[in-house]
Motif scaffolding. Structure first.
Motif, PDB file in Angstrom:
ATOM      1  N   LEU A 302       0.964  -1.207  -0.002  1.00  0.00           N
ATOM      2  CA  LEU A 302       0.084   0.012   0.150  1.00  0.00           C
ATOM      3  C   LEU A 302       0.811   1.189   0.033  1.00  0.00           C
ATOM      4  O   LEU A 302       1.799   1.447   0.698  1.00  0.00           O
ATOM      5  CB  LEU A 302      -0.843   0.027   1.219  1.00  0.00           C
ATOM      6  N   ASP A 304       1.343   5.644  -0.625  1.00  0.00           N
ATOM      7  CA  ASP A 304       0.877   6.934  -0.827  1.00  0.00           C
ATOM      8  C   ASP A 304       1.326   7.488  -1.951  1.00  0.00           C
ATOM      9  O   ASP A 304       2.173   7.344  -2.567  1.00  0.00           O
ATOM     10  CB  ASP A 304       1.255   7.936   0.395  1.00  0.00           C
ATOM     11  N   PRO A 335      -4.593   5.238  -0.455  1.00  0.00           N
ATOM     12  CA  PRO A 335      -3.529   4.865  -0.983  1.00  0.00           C
ATOM     13  C   PRO A 335      -3.584   3.771  -2.210  1.00  0.00           C
ATOM     14  O   PRO A 335      -4.865   3.382  -2.363  1.00  0.00           O
ATOM     15  CB  PRO A 335      -3.026   3.867   0.172  1.00  0.00           C
ATOM     16  N   GLU A 455      -8.923   1.030   6.986  1.00  0.00           N
ATOM     17  CA  GLU A 455      -7.641   1.295   7.838  1.00  0.00           C
ATOM     18  C   GLU A 455      -7.757   2.670   8.427  1.00  0.00           C
ATOM     19  O   GLU A 455      -7.255   2.965   9.542  1.00  0.00           O
ATOM     20  CB  GLU A 455      -6.762   1.566   6.539  1.00  0.00           C
ATOM     21  N   GLU A 458      -9.240   2.494  11.776  1.00  0.00           N
ATOM     22  CA  GLU A 458      -8.185   1.927  12.565  1.00  0.00           C
ATOM     23  C   GLU A 458      -7.160   2.750  13.019  1.00  0.00           C
ATOM     24  O   GLU A 458      -7.031   2.827  14.320  1.00  0.00           O
ATOM     25  CB  GLU A 458      -7.506   0.753  11.770  1.00  0.00           C
ATOM     26  N   ILE A 459      -6.760   3.610  12.055  1.00  0.00           N
ATOM     27  CA  ILE A 459      -5.664   4.557  12.428  1.00  0.00           C
ATOM     28  C   ILE A 459      -6.124   5.503  13.405  1.00  0.00           C
ATOM     29  O   ILE A 459      -5.271   6.153  14.339  1.00  0.00           O
ATOM     30  CB  ILE A 459      -4.870   4.947  11.219  1.00  0.00           C
ATOM     31  N   GLU A 462      -6.194   3.967  16.655  1.00  0.00           N
ATOM     32  CA  GLU A 462      -5.177   3.619  17.192  1.00  0.00           C
ATOM     33  C   GLU A 462      -4.294   4.757  17.501  1.00  0.00           C
ATOM     34  O   GLU A 462      -3.519   5.097  18.714  1.00  0.00           O
ATOM     35  CB  GLU A 462      -4.197   2.778  16.341  1.00  0.00           C
ATOM     36  N   THR A 463      -4.010   5.929  16.873  1.00  0.00           N
ATOM     37  CA  THR A 463      -3.473   7.125  17.035  1.00  0.00           C
ATOM     38  C   THR A 463      -3.811   7.605  18.376  1.00  0.00           C
ATOM     39  O   THR A 463      -3.114   8.209  19.105  1.00  0.00           O
ATOM     40  CB  THR A 463      -3.480   7.992  15.831  1.00  0.00           C
ATOM     41  N   LEU A 466      -2.823   5.868  21.326  1.00  0.00           N
ATOM     42  CA  LEU A 466      -1.349   6.025  21.712  1.00  0.00           C
ATOM     43  C   LEU A 466      -1.110   7.438  22.424  1.00  0.00           C
ATOM     44  O   LEU A 466      -0.377   7.483  23.104  1.00  0.00           O
ATOM     45  CB  LEU A 466      -0.565   5.850  20.341  1.00  0.00           C
ATOM     46  N   GLU A 467      -1.744   8.367  21.850  1.00  0.00           N
ATOM     47  CA  GLU A 467      -1.504   9.644  22.296  1.00  0.00           C
ATOM     48  C   GLU A 467      -2.165   9.757  23.810  1.00  0.00           C
ATOM     49  O   GLU A 467      -1.474  10.356  24.625  1.00  0.00           O
ATOM     50  CB  GLU A 467      -1.960  10.805  21.461  1.00  0.00           C
TER      51      GLU A 467
END
Lengths: 470, 230
Positions: A302, A304, A335, A455, A458-459, A462-463, A466-467
């Motif tokens: 994948l 960009d 992508p 995706e 998901e991102i 997830e981001t 994490l933050e």
């Protein structure tokens, strides 16, 4: 008397010769019995009646014989007509067929139809007889095959239903014809017809084989011609930069002391540039070889679009200095699933073309958008010389160069390689001239990766997770 | 940045390449020991204890990553591999086995020296300053501050971590796998999309022209590299 004649003729027509003769005899006797004195006896009173009877009998016999013969002849004629029709049908169908399976099908079908049985066609393959086509639901037994083999070997005795297919040039095979019930044989007429069928079949098969050979020969000739052209072109394109490099280096080697510093630098710069060109050409040739050989293994990931273009620009960097480049990419561009290096090649080619075929002051633009159904389109456009309308599709052909721009360097491979790579990704590539005037737009369309929507979600999550942890 | 004379072992089975390395690097006062096979190379490294190893992946007796592995068993010195286009898998294997960077043939001496310099940065601790300044990009790791052409840029924690990792290895390539492991942790080794999206976002924030990046360079099929003027 008239009645008598009518009866005889009817008997002859309907029942054939012998019955007709009997009929005339019986009629005469009946006549004798009934109409001639003394009545109701078989004796004859006067000699002239006897003469009449005999002559009537004679006439009766002649009529019946002639009628019967006429009938037989008519039947024979009709039979011949049928046979001729069958032969004509076979011939007509065969003349329309060129490829071997079709020819075989026709032969078997017509033979089965005409001779009211099964048939099988054996062809000579690698010096052995092989069953090529048989009529529906017919499987030749070992006995049948033995008969076929005997026929092939020239033994004309035994089962007379096999026919050797032979032309002036060679033996082609054997045609086997068998009646449905496996017994019974052919009339002499039918034998003759089968012979005719056999020779027609042999000719048709030979013709089909010759047509095939001719086609293969032509293909071979064309391939060789193309290969020769290819070699010539490659040879020229490889030698040209090499000549420059060798020339520059030899000059530096021999005449160093004669050259100014600037001149030396120029030679060195030239050699370096030509070496780069050679590198690019070798890469192109390798790609093309792989494309042609079907060894193009795609290492899909994948990617960009922005990333892809970035690398392409980096590879072209020196060439594009000073040139205004406009890049417009939507933020939500998905992508694409591609082989990174190969797709970079495509855009290097397109950008290089845009650069070569337009003046340095004119800008080059790269834009992208999502077309319906998740197709990603990336277009490279220039304000250059454009492409003549007649040649707009041909530019993607191998080694094709637009004749009027022959002085611009290039191998003619770039676009055909790009097309090969794009199509290997199930994409499309095409060129069009700018509607408003000068310049060309080349568009690459690729299917958007199916996963991307999932995706993104998901991102984002997830981001965010994490933050929070950070 | 000027490098002192280095001791280099060059492992390549092709004489012309060895010749080139010898001549080009000797001009910068470096000393080159040549080896023509993997076995010879490993022996030379053990014996000579060089500062840098240049290793060609196309050796006749051993796979490149195998040589890397063996070297890593006994030394931590920087290894730069030489490879050809299209052999990404080989490069990644060697990088993951411990090689520091790679060059694609044909390459120029300038690129080679840049790679060597970048590789050496890791080795000398005095060079690991908390501040990186290069070509308009300023990254102050002591204060978690990032500025582009004087203007401060606001990054998410993940984006900052990513940039910091690239800065720590400035000039050197980091594979996708290495980046994911260092920024997200082990277990995220295959989440390529995470990396891709964050690189894209990072570029949008710090690159003057995101589509023509100056700082964060893509190494096709391999990973990313932070470009610095060394």
């Amino acid at each position: 008397v008239m009645l008598y004649l009518v009866v005889v003729v009817i008997a002859a027509v309907r029942y054939g010769q012998n019955p007709a003769v009997w009929a005339s005899l019986l009629s005469v006797l009946a006549f004798n019995l009934v109409f001639v004195p003394p009545y109701y006896t078989l004796t004859v009173a006067e000699a002239e009646y006897l003469l009449t009877f005999v002559s009537l009998l004679g006439v009766g016999v002649v009529i019946s014989t002639l009628t019967a013969r006429a009938l037989v002849q008519e039947q024979a004629a009709r039979q011949r007509e049928r046979q001729t029709a069958a032969l004509y049908a076979l011939s007509r169908q065969l003349s329309g067929a060129i490829d071997l399976p079709q020819v075989a099908q026709i032969i078997v079908a017509q033979t089965s139809l005409t001779f009211k049985g099964h048939s099988a066609l054996y062809l000579l393959v690698n010096e052995r007889l092989e069953l090529f086509q048989a009529s529906a639901a017919f499987e030749p037994t070992a006995q049948d095959e033995a008969a076929v083999q005997r026929c092939f070997e020239g033994d004309s005795g035994g089962n007379g239903h096999g026919r050797l297919l032979q032309t002036g040039r060679m033996i082609v095979g054997v045609l086997l014809q068998l009646p449905v019930d496996k017994i019974g044989s052919l009339t002499p007429d039918q034998e003759q017809l089968l012979d005719s069928f056999a020779s027609q079949a042999a000719l048709a098969i030979e013709r089909s084989q010759l047509a095939q050979e001719a086609q293969e020969a032509q293909l071979l000739a064309e391939t060789e011609k193309l290969q020769a052209a290819l070699l010539n072109s490659i040879s020229h394109d490889l030698r040209t930069p090499l000549a420059s490099i060798t020339g520059s280096l030899s000059s530096l080697r021999n005449d160093r002391h004669l050259l100014s510093e600037a001149a030396q630098q120029e030679l060195i710069r030239n050699a370096a540039q030509e070496a780069n060109r050679l590198n690019q050409l070798v890469a192109n040739l390798l790609d093309m070889t792989r494309l042609e050989g079907g060894h193009m293994q795609l290492n899909l990931q994948l990617v960009d679009v922005q990333d892809l273009l970035g690398v392409a620009f980096m590879q072209l960097d020196e060439r594009l200095t000073g040139r205004e480049v406009e890049i417009v990419l939507p933020d939500d561009l998905p992508p694409i699933e591609v082989d990174f290096s190969l797709m970079v090649q495509v855009f290097v080619n397109l950008l290089d073309n845009a650069h070569k075929y337009s003046a340095a002051e004119r800008p080059i633009a790269v834009t992208s958008h999502i077309e319906h159904q998740g197709e990603v389109r990336i277009a490279v456009s220039d304000y250059g010389v454009g492409i003549p309308a007649a040649e707009i599709d041909r530019i993607f052909e191998k080694f094709y160069r637009i004749t009027q721009w022959n002085d611009i360097s290039g191998t003619g491979l770039g676009l055909s390689i790009s097309k090969g790579i794009v199509e290997a990704h199930n994409g499309r590539i095409w060129a069009q001239n700018r509607p408003e005037g000068e310049g060309t737009i080349v568009t690459v369309a690729l299917p958007a990766a199916a996963v991307h929507r999932l995706e993104r979600e998901e991102i984002v999550s997830e981001t965010a997770t994490l933050e929070r942890h950070n | 940045m000027n490098m002192e004379a280095l001791k280099i072992v060059g492992i390549d089975d092709e004489w012309p390449i060895r010749r080139f390395l010898q001549t080009a690097l000797a001009a910068h006062q470096h000393i080159i020991y040549e080896a023509a096979s993997g076995a010879e190379g490993v022996a030379a490294v053990i014996q000579q204890r060089p500062d840098v190893v240049i290793l060609d992946l196309g050796l006749p007796d051993m796979e490149g990553f195998e040589v890397t592995r063996r070297l890593r068993e006994c030394t931590e010195i920087p290894i730069i591999i030489l490879s050809v286009r299209e052999r990404e898998a080989d490069k990644i294997a060697a990088l993951d086995a411990g090689a520091d960077d790679y060059l694609t043939k044909p390459f120029g001496v300038g690129e080679l020296l840049a790679r060597i310099r970048a590789a050496m940065r890791r080795v000398s601790p005095t060079n690991l300053e908390p501040i990186l300044e290069s070509d308009g990009l300023l990254v102050d790791m002591a204060h978690r501050l990032v500025k582009v052409n004087g203007e401060e840029v606001s990054l998410t924690p993940t984006e900052y971590d990513l940039l910091r990792t690239l800065v720590t290895h400035a000039g050197k390539v980091l594979t996708h796998h290495q980046l994911l492991q260092q920024v997200w942790g082990s277990g995220y080794g295959d989440e390529a999309h995470l990396l891709r999206v964050n690189i894209s976002n990072l570029r949008r924030k710090i690159e003057p022209q995101p589509a023509r990046p100056r700082y964060i360079l893509t190494e096709p099929g391999v990973g990313y590299r932070l470009f610095v003027d060394l």
